[in-house]
Design an enzyme around this catalytic site. Structure first.
Site, short mmCIF file in Angstrom:
data_model
loop_
_atom_site.label_atom_id
_atom_site.label_comp_id
_atom_site.label_asym_id
_atom_site.label_seq_id
_atom_site.Cartn_x
_atom_site.Cartn_y
_atom_site.Cartn_z
NE ARG A 121 33.44 45.28 44.34
CZ ARG A 121 33.08 46.18 45.22
NH1 ARG A 121 32.05 45.97 46.02
NH2 ARG A 121 33.76 47.31 45.33
CB CYS A 122 31.29 37.91 38.88
SG CYS A 122 30.47 36.41 38.30
N GLY A 123 32.52 35.47 40.58
CA GLY A 123 33.39 34.31 40.50
C GLY A 123 33.90 34.05 39.09
CB THR A 168 35.69 38.79 37.74
OG1 THR A 168 34.40 39.14 38.27
CG2 THR A 168 36.41 40.05 37.32
#
Length: 195
Positions: free
Chosen positions: A59-61, A63
């Site tokens: 759930r990371c920018g 990803t």
């Protein structure tokens, strides 16, 4: 002491020195971790391969880098590259799921086939002088090594990358925002694969 006892003792000492020397020659591979299914993996099994070690999050920018990591696995996997994903929830709580959730996400969203491992801590975190999160020993080692272009020290965010050569030595470290397929990463990977 009889000749055969002296010979036996010499052989034992030589074997011990040889195994210590061999371990020192592949320092990054002297660790055991768990794969995404929870099975223990001895990293020495990767000796002779070039490793791209990345702490990942769903759930990371950043990803979307899973796509580039999988492309590297497909392009260079049969040439000796092993991409290794280590989920971590220490940055913005961006990897909150279980190992089963992570495996399903990686498979369905990015068709990941490279080696994934169990969630771990990449940094030791202290609060009021007490350790509240302990870094995994493998990552303690990785972050202690002087490399280029990034220097030793704590992992800064998700998707920080380490390149480990065929001999088990850390040869490069790249910042999270450096794409897995950036020219500077490819240059290091191809140089190590050619050795």
């Amino acid at each position: 002491m009889s000749n055969w006892k002296a010979l036996l003792l010499t052989g034992v000492v030589a074997a011990c020195v040889s195994s210590v020397y061999a371990a020192d020659k592949a320092p990054a591979l002297n660790y055991k971790v768990k794969n995404i299914a929870g099975k223990e993996v001895d990293l020495s099994q990767y000796k002779g391969k070039v490793l791209l070690v990345v702490n990942v999050a769903s759930r990371c920018g950043l990803t979307g880098q899973y796509k580039e990591l999988e492309a590297l696995h497909e392009k260079y996997g049969d040439k000796g590259l092993a991409v290794m994903g280590f989920p971590c929830n220490q940055f913005g709580k961006q990897e909150p799921g279980s190992e089963a959730d992570i495996a399903e996400f990686c498979s369905k969203t990015y068709a990941v086939k490279f080696d994934m491992f169990s969630k771990l801590n990449v940094n030791t975190v202290e609060k009021d002088g007490a350790v509240i999160e302990e870094a995994d020993p493998f990552y303690k080692y990785l972050t202690s090594v002087a490399t280029e272009p990034a220097k030793p020290g704590k992992i800064t965010w998700n998707f920080e990358k380490f390149v480990i050569g065929k001999n088990g030595e850390v040869v490069a470290r790249f910042a999270p925002r450096t794409a897995p397929d950036a020219p500077e990463v490819i240059k290091v990977l191809e140089a190590e694969l050619a050795k």
